[in-house]
Design a protein around this motif. Structure first.
Motif, PDB file in Angstrom:
ATOM      1  N   GLU A   2     -15.060  19.778  86.133  1.00 23.60           N
ATOM      2  CA  GLU A   2     -15.487  18.861  85.079  1.00 23.60           C
ATOM      3  C   GLU A   2     -14.945  19.311  83.723  1.00 23.60           C
ATOM      4  N   GLU A   3     -14.964  20.630  83.493  1.00 25.36           N
ATOM      5  CA  GLU A   3     -14.462  21.140  82.209  1.00 25.36           C
ATOM      6  C   GLU A   3     -12.968  20.853  82.060  1.00 25.36           C
ATOM      7  N   GLU A   4     -12.213  20.976  83.161  1.00 27.33           N
ATOM      8  CA  GLU A   4     -10.782  20.681  83.119  1.00 27.33           C
ATOM      9  C   GLU A   4     -10.537  19.207  82.826  1.00 27.33           C
ATOM     10  N   ALA A   5     -11.353  18.346  83.424  1.00 23.43           N
ATOM     11  CA  ALA A   5     -11.203  16.913  83.197  1.00 23.43           C
ATOM     12  C   ALA A   5     -11.515  16.563  81.748  1.00 23.43           C
ATOM     13  N   THR A   6     -12.578  17.156  81.206  1.00 26.60           N
ATOM     14  CA  THR A   6     -12.938  16.905  79.807  1.00 26.60           C
ATOM     15  C   THR A   6     -11.821  17.359  78.873  1.00 26.60           C
ATOM     16  N   LYS A   7     -11.234  18.513  79.173  1.00 29.50           N
ATOM     17  CA  LYS A   7     -10.122  19.019  78.363  1.00 29.50           C
ATOM     18  C   LYS A   7      -8.928  18.066  78.433  1.00 29.50           C
ATOM     19  N   TYR A   8      -8.687  17.523  79.619  1.00 24.63           N
ATOM     20  CA  TYR A   8      -7.598  16.553  79.799  1.00 24.63           C
ATOM     21  C   TYR A   8      -7.808  15.345  78.890  1.00 24.63           C
ATOM     22  N   ILE A   9      -9.050  14.871  78.824  1.00 20.65           N
ATOM     23  CA  ILE A   9      -9.351  13.702  77.995  1.00 20.65           C
ATOM     24  C   ILE A   9      -9.115  14.012  76.520  1.00 20.65           C
ATOM     25  N   TRP A  10      -9.584  15.159  76.074  1.00 22.64           N
ATOM     26  CA  TRP A  10      -9.476  15.502  74.660  1.00 22.64           C
ATOM     27  C   TRP A  10      -8.036  15.788  74.241  1.00 22.64           C
ATOM     28  N   GLU A  11      -7.229  16.252  75.172  1.00 23.62           N
ATOM     29  CA  GLU A  11      -5.828  16.541  74.844  1.00 23.62           C
ATOM     30  C   GLU A  11      -4.926  15.333  75.060  1.00 23.62           C
ATOM     31  N   GLY A  12      -5.466  14.273  75.639  1.00 21.40           N
ATOM     32  CA  GLY A  12      -4.670  13.091  75.931  1.00 21.40           C
ATOM     33  C   GLY A  12      -4.205  12.385  74.662  1.00 21.40           C
ATOM     34  N   ALA A  13      -2.934  12.035  74.600  1.00 22.52           N
ATOM     35  CA  ALA A  13      -2.376  11.335  73.434  1.00 22.52           C
ATOM     36  C   ALA A  13      -1.329  10.335  73.904  1.00 22.52           C
ATOM     37  N   ILE A  14      -1.148   9.291  73.114  1.00 18.51           N
ATOM     38  CA  ILE A  14      -0.185   8.239  73.426  1.00 18.51           C
ATOM     39  C   ILE A  14       0.914   8.263  72.380  1.00 18.51           C
ATOM     40  N   PRO A  15       2.190   8.376  72.792  1.00 14.64           N
ATOM     41  CA  PRO A  15       3.280   8.305  71.813  1.00 14.64           C
ATOM     42  C   PRO A  15       3.395   6.884  71.259  1.00 14.64           C
ATOM     43  N   LEU A  16       3.322   6.775  69.949  1.00 15.13           N
ATOM     44  CA  LEU A  16       3.361   5.473  69.280  1.00 15.13           C
ATOM     45  C   LEU A  16       4.614   5.349  68.433  1.00 15.13           C
ATOM     46  N   GLN A  17       5.193   4.177  68.446  1.00 10.91           N
ATOM     47  CA  GLN A  17       6.273   3.846  67.506  1.00 10.91           C
ATOM     48  C   GLN A  17       5.768   2.668  66.691  1.00 10.91           C
ATOM     49  N   ILE A  18       5.480   2.929  65.419  1.00  6.86           N
ATOM     50  CA  ILE A  18       4.821   1.925  64.584  1.00  6.86           C
ATOM     51  C   ILE A  18       5.770   1.467  63.475  1.00  6.86           C
ATOM     52  N   LYS A  19       6.042   0.175  63.462  1.00  8.18           N
ATOM     53  CA  LYS A  19       6.903  -0.396  62.430  1.00  8.18           C
ATOM     54  C   LYS A  19       6.066  -1.202  61.443  1.00  8.18           C
ATOM     55  N   LEU A  20       6.575  -1.363  60.244  1.00 11.99           N
ATOM     56  CA  LEU A  20       5.927  -2.186  59.231  1.00 11.99           C
ATOM     57  C   LEU A  20       6.329  -3.639  59.446  1.00 11.99           C
TER      58      LEU A  20
END
Length: 327
Positions: A2-20
């Motif tokens: 469970e601790e490993e899964a929670t760590k996975y969630i907190w470290e999860g990130a999505i690469p974004l390319q944001i234009k104006l």
């Protein structure tokens, strides 16, 4: 585990390319998009400071009113970034291409966001709602000290799991379920532990003619998505805890018919891990939780303990072949 899964969630990130958005560009050549990581458990408005710094030299005069869109769909700022990605990208898109606007928020679609403070209070309110579902009241959240409230929010802003767990443990909002103890002890623990799970469901219809999920049509209106808050009561089936599949049928009776004959027939499915099950109302095409397509037989309490968001809600994205008729 469970601790490993929670760590996975907190470290999860999505690469974004944001234009104006092109209507707000006042310089030539136009500025390049900003490449940035968005925390799955975070919220898009929290990315505004680096975005404003990146695009400040080209913005037209006026008061900032920041909002985002994906292929023309204004994005609801109070839904976690990871949930938006899982819901709107049937086929995961990396980087996720978004457009940021600093002017002209569509008031008929989006509630105003006044920056970080709006996001903070939206998060706190969701935490209160979750506490009420779990405990029948939200006293623990209401009685948080100013210092704890500040530290809790800062831990979310910075993705600091250790700091968050230290403060959130005082709220006594988990864990859910218990299957590792002897039966008598388990009954004692169950009576003193939360038994109602706060769940947020996002139901997206992908059409009956779609063969591959990546061919699902683009969502151009939030009217095409059903957004439901429902608690789920933890209970133990003979031989083990209720599964994700069983929980979904219970949570969405208007979508999945749950009469006894269908329950009996479901035991004859050849592949018990397959996400699809079909009835008179809908066919389940895909389920995502935190970017994962979980085994449909996984214990539901495990999902709630390991894959919930920091406001203690379990967010589930469900893709079906038909739009549910909600009561």
């Amino acid at each position: 585990m469970e601790e490993e899964a929670t760590k996975y969630i907190w470290e999860g990130a999505i690469p974004l390319q944001i234009k104006l958005h092109e209507s707000e560009i006042t310089s030539f050549p136009p500025p390049p998009p900003l490449m940035i990581l968005g925390l799955r458990i975070g919220y898009l408005p929290l990315l505004v400071p680096p975005l404003k710094a990146h695009f400040s030299s080209t913005l037209p005069p006026g008061t900032d009113n920041v909002w985002f869109d994906y292929k023309g769909l204004p994005l609801k700022w109070y839904i976690p970034t990871g949930v938006l990605f899982d819901l709107l990208c049937a086929e995961p898109e990396r980087p996720w291409n978004l457009t940021v606007h600093f002017r002209g928020s569509p008031g008929d679609v989006l509630t105003p966001c006044e920056g970080e403070e709006s996001v903070k209070w939206s998060y706190i309110n969701s935490l209160k709602e979750a506490a009420y579902v779990i405990n029948g009241n939200c006293k623990n959240v209401m009685n948080m000290s100013q210092a704890d409230q500040y530290d809790l929010w800062q831990s979310l802003l910075k993705g600091n799991m250790e700091g968050y767990l230290k403060i959130s443990s005082k709220l006594k909002l988990g864990p859910f379920g218990e299957d590792s103890l002897p039966s008598e002890e388990s009954e004692i623990v169950a009576s003193s532990r939360p038994s109602r799970i706060p769940v947020r469901l996002y139901i997206r219809s992908v059409g009956e003619e779609i063969v591959d999920i990546e061919d699902a049509p683009i969502i151009d209106s939030w009217d095409k998505i059903s957004y439901i808050n429902r608690p789920f009561e933890i209970y133990k089936e003979e031989g083990g805890y209720v599964s994700l599949k069983q929980a979904l049928k219970s949570l969405l009776p208007e979508t999945f018919n749950t009469n006894s004959s269908q329950e009996e027939s479901s035991t004859n499915v050849k592949d018990p891990n397959a996400p699809d099950f079909e009835d008179d109302n809908a066919k389940l095409r895909l389920v995502r939780v935190q970017g994962i397509e979980p085994d449909m037989d996984i214990p539901f309490f495990w999902l709630a303990n390991c894959l919930r968001n920091p406001e203690f809600y379990l967010h589930i994205c469900v893709f079906i072949s038909k739009q549910p008729k909600l009561r």
